[in-house]
Write a protein that holds these residues in place. Sequence first.
Motif, PDB file in Angstrom:
ATOM      1  N   VAL A  21       0.868  -1.167   0.000  1.00  0.00           N
ATOM      2  CA  VAL A  21       0.000   0.000   0.000  1.00  0.00           C
ATOM      3  C   VAL A  21       0.912   1.226   0.000  1.00  0.00           C
ATOM      4  CG1 VAL A  21      -0.198   0.033   2.532  1.00  0.00           C
ATOM      5  CG2 VAL A  21      -1.948   1.143   1.129  1.00  0.00           C
ATOM      6  N   PHE A  22       0.466   2.290  -0.650  1.00  0.00           N
ATOM      7  CA  PHE A  22       1.339   3.443  -0.856  1.00  0.00           C
ATOM      8  C   PHE A  22       0.824   4.671  -0.106  1.00  0.00           C
ATOM      9  CE2 PHE A  22       1.990   0.624  -4.388  1.00  0.00           C
ATOM     10  CZ  PHE A  22       3.366   0.666  -4.597  1.00  0.00           C
ATOM     11  N   VAL A  23       1.775   5.418   0.482  1.00  0.00           N
ATOM     12  CA  VAL A  23       1.462   6.708   1.096  1.00  0.00           C
ATOM     13  C   VAL A  23       2.422   7.741   0.495  1.00  0.00           C
ATOM     14  CG1 VAL A  23       0.642   5.682   3.234  1.00  0.00           C
ATOM     15  CG2 VAL A  23       3.038   6.351   3.058  1.00  0.00           C
ATOM     16  N   PRO A  24       2.001   8.983   0.377  1.00  0.00           N
ATOM     17  CA  PRO A  24       2.889  10.010  -0.185  1.00  0.00           C
ATOM     18  C   PRO A  24       4.156  10.172   0.647  1.00  0.00           C
ATOM     19  CG  PRO A  24       0.614  10.789  -0.111  1.00  0.00           C
ATOM     20  CD  PRO A  24       0.646   9.518   0.678  1.00  0.00           C
ATOM     21  N   LYS A  25       5.255  10.483  -0.029  1.00  0.00           N
ATOM     22  CA  LYS A  25       6.515  10.738   0.664  1.00  0.00           C
ATOM     23  C   LYS A  25       6.381  11.900   1.638  1.00  0.00           C
ATOM     24  CE  LYS A  25       9.682   7.890  -1.187  1.00  0.00           C
ATOM     25  NZ  LYS A  25      10.559   7.010  -0.408  1.00  0.00           N
ATOM     26  N   THR A  26       5.445  12.802   1.360  1.00  0.00           N
ATOM     27  CA  THR A  26       5.244  13.916   2.269  1.00  0.00           C
ATOM     28  C   THR A  26       4.644  13.458   3.603  1.00  0.00           C
ATOM     29  OG1 THR A  26       3.104  14.313   1.203  1.00  0.00           O
ATOM     30  CG2 THR A  26       4.975  15.641   0.450  1.00  0.00           C
TER      31      THR A  26
END
Length: 361
Positions: A352-357
Amino acid sequence: MQTAIPFHFFRGGTSRGPYFNRADLPEDRDALAQVLLSVLGSGDALNIDGLGGGAAVTTKVAMLSRSDDPDADVDYFFAQVSVLDRTVDFKPTCGNILSAVGPAAVEMGLVRPVGDVTRIRVLSTNTGARIEAIVQTPDRTVKYDGDAAIDGVPGTAAPIYLNFMDVVGSTCGSLLPTGNLRDVIDGVEVTCMDVAMPMVIARAADFGLTGYETAEELDANRAFYARMEPIRIEAGKRMGMGDVSGSVTPKFGLLAPARQGGTVTARYFMPKSCHPTMAVTGSQCLASCVLTPGTVAIGLFTPPSGMPAVVIIEHPSGTIDVTVDYENGADGFVLRSAGLLRTARLLARGEVFVPKTVWQG
């Protein structure tokens, strides 16, 4: 750019959500909360930008790790992520999500299956409760198909048996945190009890309800919630939990006489909405309330016979059976263990992906 996080996606009991290896997430609690908010898409009614399903039972997270406790195999850390207001509550636990902790621990390689049945000792790090999960593992792989059915989930699946120990006073330190079998708050008689989940329990009739309303009917009755929430908040203070206005605990429950052959009818609140079925932890607390003489449950049911006792709780989608080994002695109600049958299914796994921010990883 985004940060990829390995995950398994399970239905556990009548809830669902992502299951993580705790080592794959940030240690800092504030950073962890931001990651989970992003993963679930909190802040939108549909959770359209995340994995959440727009309901409290589908915005739950399990985080697992090998336990350092000699009496446990796996540590289970739970988080309740809100649907709308971008909050994460790490205080409670969830028994339905717990239903898939055993299978998830095997799938993640945290536990090695042994034989056709594997007994997994789980420590709930949120509350300190200890649970034995009995999982079907023929050929040393988790079996998901079977003949077990639970109300609130279509079809059948392999049975998972959960035996709960050390759940009395797991949050507040005692069975009756206020020291009373019954308290009166804003003119309503309640029992404040802590078994697996701290709860405030009342009779439906005292709110002008039958107790047989559907979850949708109750959620549409905002006058009920407006009356219930101040009682819950005051009860939380009396239970030693401080200001609970921003917490999902204590949970609220309503009782009424059974009408489908069960022991008692109940509605369980999370607390801003009615559970569509019944929480595993809440069912243990409600069953204990039924079996403890002098609570608000008095007069609503016929005491179950036999030992251990089977308390059948009727809920909006059917029933849930709680097998309770207990005694009512000189020291009052003493719970030895509570057992339930649940099912679970692995729905997906990957990243699952989350923004680098949100998190650099």
